[in-house]
Write an enzyme that holds these catalytic residues in place. Structure first.
Site, PDB file in Angstrom:
ATOM      1  N   ALA A 153      49.003  42.174  33.968  1.00  0.00           N
ATOM      2  CA  ALA A 153      48.005  43.056  33.363  1.00  0.00           C
ATOM      3  C   ALA A 153      48.542  43.667  32.073  1.00  0.00           C
ATOM      4  O   ALA A 153      47.847  43.710  31.052  1.00  0.00           O
ATOM      5  CB  ALA A 153      47.590  44.146  34.345  1.00  0.00           C
ATOM      6  N   TYR A 154      49.785  44.151  32.116  1.00  0.00           N
ATOM      7  CA  TYR A 154      50.392  44.731  30.917  1.00  0.00           C
ATOM      8  C   TYR A 154      50.495  43.685  29.813  1.00  0.00           C
ATOM      9  O   TYR A 154      50.122  43.935  28.666  1.00  0.00           O
ATOM     10  CB  TYR A 154      51.774  45.283  31.261  1.00  0.00           C
ATOM     11  CG  TYR A 154      52.465  45.961  30.108  1.00  0.00           C
ATOM     12  CD1 TYR A 154      52.142  47.273  29.762  1.00  0.00           C
ATOM     13  CD2 TYR A 154      53.439  45.310  29.364  1.00  0.00           C
ATOM     14  CE1 TYR A 154      52.766  47.901  28.697  1.00  0.00           C
ATOM     15  CE2 TYR A 154      54.062  45.932  28.301  1.00  0.00           C
ATOM     16  CZ  TYR A 154      53.726  47.230  27.968  1.00  0.00           C
ATOM     17  OH  TYR A 154      54.339  47.848  26.899  1.00  0.00           O
ATOM     18  N   SER A 155      50.974  42.493  30.160  1.00  0.00           N
ATOM     19  CA  SER A 155      51.124  41.432  29.167  1.00  0.00           C
ATOM     20  C   SER A 155      49.776  41.050  28.566  1.00  0.00           C
ATOM     21  O   SER A 155      49.637  40.891  27.342  1.00  0.00           O
ATOM     22  CB  SER A 155      51.784  40.209  29.804  1.00  0.00           C
ATOM     23  OG  SER A 155      53.075  40.519  30.289  1.00  0.00           O
ATOM     24  N   SER A 157      47.047  42.881  28.444  1.00  0.00           N
ATOM     25  CA  SER A 157      46.491  43.979  27.652  1.00  0.00           C
ATOM     26  C   SER A 157      47.130  44.032  26.269  1.00  0.00           C
ATOM     27  O   SER A 157      46.441  44.266  25.267  1.00  0.00           O
ATOM     28  CB  SER A 157      46.674  45.313  28.369  1.00  0.00           C
ATOM     29  OG  SER A 157      48.036  45.721  28.415  1.00  0.00           O
TER      30      SER A 157
END
Length: 247
Positions: A153-155, A157
């Site tokens: 999710a972080y990557s 985003s």
């Protein structure tokens, strides 16, 4: 950089109460700029604003268009219309494989890290275009270029932030408003508390300098991108990765 580089300028820094956002706000304030710290943690934001001089704390939920519009109106009333935006608000989310990643957590990370940047950019850009000058600096990550395992999710985003920056930079290329982003490798901040030790060590192992970045190092690059010295860079992602990203 001159001590009065930001004299007469007003900056909005989302996530400005701590970490990279606060370091960027401090750099702009040291250059004579007025700063609005947009954050959801008002106690921390007020403490940070008090340490900067000509600064205010503004409560905001970056995932809410209404909240951002209210924060912009307060900033314009109490300081001035923003010339600079540093979009730094973000979370890491849990460390889990794609298969195991909780859907609610996925949505929260994308909402804050990507939609929050979109809404912030969208809110301040019209005024900057109307005045014929502006600098938008979005905080992305090398994870958005390479993808970190157990941080999908972080990557995703941060990859979205890079794509958004490229699109908006091209849309505003002749307006006097420059839009860029910084893609650091991992920087030691309070976000470490959201990560597993295994994930922290994995990220460290990818950095040839064999150390984490410092918030002040990010702030130096952001300050240049936010300043009048930056004149021919827009729609770009600037790596700050201790040698991890070299392309």
């Amino acid at each position: 950089m001159a001590s009065d580089m930001f004299k007469g300028r007003t900056a909005v820094v989302t996530g400005g109460a701590r970490g990279i956002g606060l370091a960027c706000a401090a750099k702009i304030a040291a250059g004579g700029g007025r700063v609005a710290l947009w954050d959801r943690d008002m106690d921390r934001a007020k403490q940070s604003a008090a340490s900067l001089g000509d600064a205010i704390a503004v409560e905001v939920d970056v995932t809410s268009e209404q909240s951002i519009n209210v924060a912009l109106a307060k900033t314009e009333k109490d300081l001035a219309a923003p010339d600079i935006l540093v979009a730094s608000a973000g979370i890491t989310g849990p460390n889990a494989t794609v298969i195991q990643y909780p859907v609610d957590a996925w949505k929260q990370v994308l909402d804050i890290n990507l939609t929050g940047v979109f809404l912030s950019n969208r809110a301040v850009a019209p005024g900057m275009v109307k005045r014929g000058w502006g600098r938008i600096v979005n905080i992305a990550s090398v994870a958005g270029k390479e993808g970190n395992p157990n941080a999908s999710a972080y990557s995703a985003s941060k990859a979205g932030v890079i794509g958004l920056t490229k699109s908006l930079g091209k849309e505003l290329a002749t307006s006097g408003v420059l839009v860029n982003c910084v893609a650091p490798a991992v920087v030691k901040t309070e976000l470490f508390s959201q990560m597993t030790e295994q994930h922290i060590q994995y990220m460290l192992s990818k950095i040839p300098m064999n150390r984490f970045g410092e918030v002040d190092e990010v702030a130096e690059m952001v300050a240049w991108l936010a300043s009048p010295l930056c004149t021919f860079a827009t729609g770009a992602a600037f790596d700050l990765s201790g040698g991890r990203a070299t392309y």
